[in-house]
Structures are given as C-alpha cells and as structure tokens.
Design a protein around this motif. Structure first.
Motif, PDB file in Angstrom:
ATOM      1  N   PRO A  95      78.045 -68.798 -45.899  1.00 54.63           N
ATOM      2  CA  PRO A  95      79.350 -68.526 -46.608  1.00 54.63           C
ATOM      3  C   PRO A  95      80.242 -67.517 -46.688  1.00 54.63           C
ATOM      4  N   LEU A  96      79.439 -66.315 -46.761  1.00 57.44           N
ATOM      5  CA  LEU A  96      79.466 -65.002 -46.804  1.00 57.44           C
ATOM      6  C   LEU A  96      78.680 -64.022 -46.025  1.00 57.44           C
ATOM      7  N   VAL A  97      78.596 -64.756 -44.561  1.00 55.51           N
ATOM      8  CA  VAL A  97      78.406 -63.700 -43.073  1.00 55.51           C
ATOM      9  C   VAL A  97      78.933 -65.183 -42.006  1.00 55.51           C
ATOM     10  N   GLU A  98      79.132 -64.484 -41.208  1.00 49.80           N
ATOM     11  CA  GLU A  98      79.643 -65.627 -39.874  1.00 49.80           C
ATOM     12  C   GLU A  98      78.415 -64.450 -38.739  1.00 49.80           C
ATOM     13  N   VAL A  99      77.691 -65.241 -37.480  1.00 48.59           N
ATOM     14  CA  VAL A  99      77.394 -64.826 -37.013  1.00 48.59           C
ATOM     15  C   VAL A  99      77.932 -64.967 -35.642  1.00 48.59           C
ATOM     16  N   VAL A 100      78.491 -63.815 -35.069  1.00 49.01           N
ATOM     17  CA  VAL A 100      79.230 -63.333 -33.331  1.00 49.01           C
ATOM     18  C   VAL A 100      78.080 -63.366 -32.333  1.00 49.01           C
ATOM     19  N   THR A 101      78.746 -63.621 -31.301  1.00 45.99           N
ATOM     20  CA  THR A 101      77.861 -63.374 -30.119  1.00 45.99           C
ATOM     21  C   THR A 101      77.994 -62.420 -29.585  1.00 45.99           C
ATOM     22  N   PHE A 102      77.932 -60.985 -29.817  1.00 45.89           N
ATOM     23  CA  PHE A 102      78.499 -59.253 -29.633  1.00 45.89           C
ATOM     24  C   PHE A 102      78.456 -58.732 -28.190  1.00 45.89           C
TER      25      PHE A 102
END
Length: 314
Positions: A95-102
């Motif tokens: 809801p307040l954060v996303e996780v991406v593949t860095f």
C-alpha cells in the motif's frame, strides 16, 4: 537417514556428536543436496509468481495507457559462461511501498552457478494531509534508503566473493539470492531476503526487513511491546514448548534443547533475534541454519500465538 533421539540415542551417540559438531563450525556447515534442490525449486516458484504478476500488471497498464516498464538486459561477451546484469523496475505489491528488482545477476558454467535478484524498496508518495504525513513520508524514504543500502552491500559482497573464486577453478560453488514479501498490511510491511551459498558444503540464511507504515520507521522487536515489558521470556518459553512438541511428534525433528552439551542448548532469544509480523499480526521468530538445530533442519520459524503475549503487546 532416520534419527531416533530416544531409545536409539546411545547407540548413535558418535553419529549425533558428529552432526552436532556442525554447531561450532559455522563456516563448514553443510546443506544436503536434496535440501539445496528444494531451496532452488522454491526460489524458482517465487520467480515465476513474480513473472506472472508482472505480466498481469503490464496488461492493466496497457489497457489504462499508464506508465511503461523499462529494463535492460546485457549479455557480457568474451566468456564461456553467460553473465546477465539487468537494471529494471518491476512493481510487486504494497500500500505504501513497492518492491522492484534493482539488479539481476546470473552466471552458469559446469562448476559455478549464481542466480541473484537484488530487491529494492520504493516508497509510494503519500497524499499529504499535513505536517504529520510529510514526516512519515520523510522517515519512510530514509528507512527504505537504509534498507536498500544494506541489501545491496550484502549482495555486492556475495557477488564479489563468487567472482573472486572463479579464478581458483577448484570444486563447485553455488550462489542464490531471492526475496519474498511476507507481510503487507495497512500497518506493516516485511521483506525477506533469502540467501544460499554452497562450495562443496552449503549454508542458507535469511534477513527480515519490517517497516512500521504508521511511522515510516524500521521496526525492532521491542517496538511492538509495552515499554519495559519482558517479552523475551514468554517468547523464548513458547519456542521451547513448540520445539518439544515437534520433536515428540516426529523423530526426525531435533533441536538443541535439553541436550547433554549444555552450551549448545537454546536458552532464549535476544533483542536482535530475527522476526517479522505475519498477516494475523502474530510475531514470527526466525533462525538460520545451525542456530538452534542441526543443519539438516534448515532455517526454522516459530509463530508465537497472540495469547502467549497477551497484556504486553501494544
């Protein structure tokens, strides 16, 4: 191999001592090939789930004429192995954060294999309703930055060690790093970093990163309890109860508890013991291989029921 730690304990004393000796040799702990294969399959399942989510989001974004995902994939030449380095952004959930593949790093030869996906936490901009929201946003941004820096250092060090060992051309080495979102609620967010390193022998360990979304700060175990409350004792005693119950139910399960070698026995958690909060809001304590049990047990977790901590939780 079946271990009977009741009637057959005396007969297998030498074998048991050899197994338990791994406790004092963390750098030489071994993971059975079958367990490493199971870990690899689990990580592959997580990767496939993320790919499916990625495809679904792409369809939604195309239909809505929204943002376009961008990514690069480079095959480095002049090597007998395929090395892949990718920088891409793949929103996952939260809801307040996303996780991406860095970063995506892959390397494979007959003797060496690495499959690493470095996650990065990206805070979502909060619609500000005043100074309090702005303060939470600032703390959230800072927390994400600190966690990302920690994760990148961990993975950079592992990759550097892996590449340094390539020149030695001795034995085999296997390196796996994946991540998994364990909890995403309006109150909390937890990312789990899963690591496995093998070089003849192998070792699996985890990192847990929990963010309090109400404050934007990284959550410590003591933060979820009333100030001054003794949370270490009830959590530790409940873990011991679960250990004994599991060992009684399955002769193949064994923990260092009530053992002849007293210094190896699990006595209590500490303020720094790894934990996270699951979707039910219960505390889950996590131990790496060899922390509280022989290596064949792998990493283990204990969910602490709410009633065990009644009266001391915030």
């Amino acid at each position: 191999m079946t271990y009977n730690f009741s009637e057959a304990k005396k007969q297998s004393a030498l074998l048991e001592k050899e197994l338990q000796a791994l406790k004092s040799e963390y750098q030489r702990q071994e993971m059975p090939a079958e367990q490493a294969d199971r870990l690899r399959k689990k990580m592959k399942e997580v990767k496939n789930m993320e790919k499916n989510k990625k495809n679904q989001r792409r369809l939604i974004k195309i239909a809505a004429a929204a943002a376009v995902l961008a990514g690069t994939f480079v095959i480095l030449p002049n090597t007998s192995a395929t090395v892949a380095h990718a920088m891409e952004q793949i929103p996952i959930i939260g809801p307040l954060v996303e996780v991406v593949t860095f970063r995506d790093y892959e390397y494979e030869t007959e003797r060496n294999k690495a499959d690493i996906e470095v996650p990065e936490i990206k805070p979502v901009e909060i619609e500000s309703n005043g100074a309090e929201d702005r303060e939470v946003q600032e703390k959230l941004d800072k927390t994400a930055e600190e966690i990302n820096a920690e994760i990148q250092k961990i993975t950079d060090d592992l990759i550097q060690e892996f590449e340094a060992n390539l020149d030695e051309e001795m034995g085999h080495q296997d390196l796996l790093v994946k991540s998994e979102i364990l909890t995403t609620t309006p109150e909390y967010f937890t990312l789990k970093l899963i690591c496995y390193q093998g070089a003849g022998s192998g070792y699996e360990w985890n990192y847990f990163y929990t963010i309090d979304l109400n404050t934007g700060e990284r959550l410590k175990l003591k933060d979820i309890f009333v100030e001054g409350a003794d949370y270490i004792t009830p959590i530790s005693e409940n873990i011991k109860e679960q250990m004994r119950a599991q060992m009684e139910a399955d002769e193949n399960v064994y923990y260092w508890l009530d053992d002849e070698i007293e210094e190896w026995n699990f006595k209590a958690i500490t303020e720094e013991t790894s934990f996270y909060l699951n979707e039910k809001g219960n505390v889950v304590i996590g131990f790496n291989e060899g922390d509280v049990a022989p290596m064949y047990m792998g990493t283990v977790e204990f969910e602490i029921p709410g009633e065990a901590l009644e009266g001391i939780r915030k």
